[in-house]
Design an enzyme around this catalytic site. Sequence first.
Site, PDB file in Angstrom:
ATOM      1  N   GLN A 158      38.446  47.889  29.530  1.00  0.00           N
ATOM      2  CA  GLN A 158      38.641  48.459  28.200  1.00  0.00           C
ATOM      3  C   GLN A 158      38.779  47.349  27.157  1.00  0.00           C
ATOM      4  O   GLN A 158      39.329  46.290  27.450  1.00  0.00           O
ATOM      5  CB  GLN A 158      39.905  49.320  28.164  1.00  0.00           C
ATOM      6  CG  GLN A 158      39.818  50.619  28.927  1.00  0.00           C
ATOM      7  CD  GLN A 158      41.099  51.414  28.770  1.00  0.00           C
ATOM      8  OE1 GLN A 158      42.183  50.963  29.123  1.00  0.00           O
ATOM      9  NE2 GLN A 158      40.985  52.610  28.212  1.00  0.00           N
TER      10      GLN A 158
ATOM     11  N   HIS B 198      47.361  46.625  22.021  1.00  0.00           N
ATOM     12  CA  HIS B 198      48.630  47.295  21.729  1.00  0.00           C
ATOM     13  C   HIS B 198      49.270  46.589  20.551  1.00  0.00           C
ATOM     14  O   HIS B 198      49.442  45.354  20.563  1.00  0.00           O
ATOM     15  CB  HIS B 198      49.531  47.278  22.964  1.00  0.00           C
ATOM     16  CG  HIS B 198      48.915  48.014  24.116  1.00  0.00           C
ATOM     17  ND1 HIS B 198      48.109  47.387  25.045  1.00  0.00           N
ATOM     18  CD2 HIS B 198      48.943  49.325  24.450  1.00  0.00           C
ATOM     19  CE1 HIS B 198      47.681  48.278  25.921  1.00  0.00           C
ATOM     20  NE2 HIS B 198      48.168  49.458  25.583  1.00  0.00           N
TER      21      HIS B 198
ATOM     22  N   CYS C  27      49.008  49.166  29.257  1.00  0.00           N
ATOM     23  CA  CYS C  27      50.139  49.188  28.324  1.00  0.00           C
ATOM     24  C   CYS C  27      51.452  48.630  28.888  1.00  0.00           C
ATOM     25  O   CYS C  27      52.140  47.891  28.170  1.00  0.00           O
ATOM     26  CB  CYS C  27      50.328  50.587  27.738  1.00  0.00           C
ATOM     27  SG  CYS C  27      49.908  51.947  28.813  1.00  0.00           S
TER      28      CYS C  27
ATOM     29  N   ARG D 265      40.920  53.323  38.508  1.00  0.00           N
ATOM     30  CA  ARG D 265      41.484  54.666  38.640  1.00  0.00           C
ATOM     31  C   ARG D 265      40.805  55.399  39.783  1.00  0.00           C
ATOM     32  O   ARG D 265      39.591  55.333  39.927  1.00  0.00           O
ATOM     33  CB  ARG D 265      41.323  55.437  37.328  1.00  0.00           C
ATOM     34  CG  ARG D 265      42.078  54.792  36.164  1.00  0.00           C
ATOM     35  CD  ARG D 265      41.890  55.514  34.850  1.00  0.00           C
ATOM     36  NE  ARG D 265      42.562  54.792  33.773  1.00  0.00           N
ATOM     37  CZ  ARG D 265      42.496  55.117  32.478  1.00  0.00           C
ATOM     38  NH1 ARG D 265      41.777  56.172  32.108  1.00  0.00           N
ATOM     39  NH2 ARG D 265      43.136  54.412  31.573  1.00  0.00           N
TER      40      ARG D 265
ATOM     41  N   LYS E  31      47.798  61.396  17.370  1.00  0.00           N
ATOM     42  CA  LYS E  31      46.724  60.454  17.707  1.00  0.00           C
ATOM     43  C   LYS E  31      45.449  60.805  16.957  1.00  0.00           C
ATOM     44  O   LYS E  31      45.265  61.929  16.488  1.00  0.00           O
ATOM     45  CB  LYS E  31      46.449  60.456  19.212  1.00  0.00           C
ATOM     46  CG  LYS E  31      45.930  61.769  19.755  1.00  0.00           C
ATOM     47  CD  LYS E  31      45.653  61.668  21.260  1.00  0.00           C
ATOM     48  CE  LYS E  31      45.173  63.017  21.809  1.00  0.00           C
ATOM     49  NZ  LYS E  31      44.857  62.941  23.255  1.00  0.00           N
TER      50      LYS E  31
ATOM     51  N   ASP F   8      40.954  46.967  25.050  1.00  0.00           N
ATOM     52  CA  ASP F   8      42.270  47.545  24.812  1.00  0.00           C
ATOM     53  C   ASP F   8      43.090  46.658  23.882  1.00  0.00           C
ATOM     54  O   ASP F   8      42.857  45.448  23.794  1.00  0.00           O
ATOM     55  CB  ASP F   8      42.984  47.672  26.157  1.00  0.00           C
ATOM     56  CG  ASP F   8      43.957  48.829  26.205  1.00  0.00           C
ATOM     57  OD1 ASP F   8      44.131  49.489  25.159  1.00  0.00           O
ATOM     58  OD2 ASP F   8      44.536  49.074  27.274  1.00  0.00           O
TER      59      ASP F   8
ATOM     60  N   HIS G  38      48.695  52.321  20.740  1.00  0.00           N
ATOM     61  CA  HIS G  38      47.681  52.080  21.762  1.00  0.00           C
ATOM     62  C   HIS G  38      46.328  52.322  21.091  1.00  0.00           C
ATOM     63  O   HIS G  38      46.115  53.385  20.510  1.00  0.00           O
ATOM     64  CB  HIS G  38      47.811  53.068  22.924  1.00  0.00           C
ATOM     65  CG  HIS G  38      49.165  53.138  23.543  1.00  0.00           C
ATOM     66  ND1 HIS G  38      49.410  52.744  24.841  1.00  0.00           N
ATOM     67  CD2 HIS G  38      50.354  53.578  23.054  1.00  0.00           C
ATOM     68  CE1 HIS G  38      50.675  52.939  25.125  1.00  0.00           C
ATOM     69  NE2 HIS G  38      51.280  53.451  24.064  1.00  0.00           N
TER      70      HIS G  38
END
Length: 584
Positions: free
Chosen positions: A321, A325, A274, A303, A405, A323, A453
């Site tokens: 991911q 945004h 992000c 991670r 969320k 992912d 997100h």
Amino acid sequence: MAVQQDLQTIRHSCAHVMAEAVLRLYPGTKIAIGPAIENGFYYDFEFPKDVKLSETDFPAIEKEMRRIIAGNFDFTRTEVTKTEALKLFAGQEYKIELINDLPEDATITTYQQDDFLDLCRGPHVNNTKEINGQAFKLNKIAGAYWRGDSNRTMLTRIYALCFAKPNDLKDYLAMLAEAEKRDHRKIGVEMDLFHLDPEDPGQIFWHPNGWTIYTVMQNYMRKMVKRDGYLEVNTPAIMPKSLWERSGHWGHYQQNMFITESEKRMFAIKPMNCPGAIEIFKNRQRSYKDLPLRLAEFGHDVRNEPSGTLHGVMRIRGFVQDDAHIFCTEDQLGSEVAKFCKLLKNVYHDFGFDNLVVKFSTMPEDHVGDLATWERAEKQLSDACHDAGLEYELQPGEGAFYGPKLEFKLYDCLGREWQCGTIQVDYQLPSAERLDATYIGADNQKHHPIMLHRAVLGSFERFFGILVENFAGAFPAWLAFEQAAVVPVSSEFDDYAKEVYEKLLNADIRANVYLDDENMKAKIKKISTEHKTPYILVVGQKEKEDGTVCVRYRFSSGKQQETKSVKDFIAYVEKKNEEKGTSI
């Protein structure tokens, strides 16, 4: 919900029965805690040094538990003072520590059945007869540090399964047995998909077969998000400490970050994407006419997960991911969430998952932003779900501190629940206090966008593992690393087999031709069991003369075999690739 609570009460009560049985069989044992958990319970013990407990001791413990249950003992609740509790549990150091942590004026409750007394808030069943002696089973032993602190004593944790009825236990054990057969780590080796190296924990070494499926998944998602109006970006793997400090990750997530130093500056390998997306948004002045701006990234994140939590490809340290945004105005929030829900629903359908559960998490006590903004955002999320044809289960107070969320959970063929997709509303990261992302509004003034997100599959690696177990390695034709295997009935027809193979490759069908010296039956058996190939194309004299192939469909299909021209077979596979789904 009441039925579930009753089952949890049975499980918690059964944990007390197990603790009593252990104390009877192993005098001198110290007891810690024993909560109910999903599908059963556990209890932590410190055994005398001369006791080396193993799973071979389970039958004896279970037998003693059934003896206690058959005694029809009442569970008796008693309120005691802190001083009284300390006397009652003298010699049980773990209970004493728990008691000492309570306020002086705390109301402390104990529960007793037979001659076993435990420190417990309850609730419990009224009598041991409410526990079915044939509906529980001890199933594994693990080590567990007292209070999760690696500097404290390592206790022995005994896990058990527990249900209301014997048939429920039987069904669950059958599911576990089937899940063991489908274990992605086992199938990953059998099908030569990937391997995990103990010298490099949490990282995956992808082999050609597995990487082929992985790239098919990724290319599919790339096409889906492009069709849905996303622009693909890519951000650096390593970013400076200053950026992570401003985003808040350095203060709240540093323990999970891999950190390095160069030229007297601190950097971190990105655990999430992000901040990079915001840096791209901020790189030039944006207008309200640019919004919504949907930035997708197949970002590789790392991670520092504890090694004890790692599990195959399901939980790892390095992953990618799907992912994205979305930067939008408050007026656009609802329509963007609805658009995402529809995308997610379509993607899951293509992978064969139509049974979804949506969890809607609302404002927690510790939150930022005013109540009116929260209420508006929550209503927009709720309306967006309904617009996408999705109902949700409410999780009051479980939202992120910056916004509500949605979490999306799918169910595999064994009924197991997997949380994959999510969308979060973020008022915080683009704010002036954090990364200060702005756009020029219709009023010619600067405004901060709302940041959504979102991920559909989540981690590609984890979703890959889910697919392996759901299909037991027999991937749908559009996903299979080998869609078609060409097998000549004898070496006499190798040239025709190669000709068919070349036509398949030219049509972008993933295929192999098997020309080794093994006989045809041995080849077919190997292809079916090791590769689980959807289509085996057998070619001989007749097929060569007619320009056809004899198509043998995978055992899971209702079809057995049929003859097609090569052109018709290619058209058939192309149609299946376009349709997606799970049929072959």
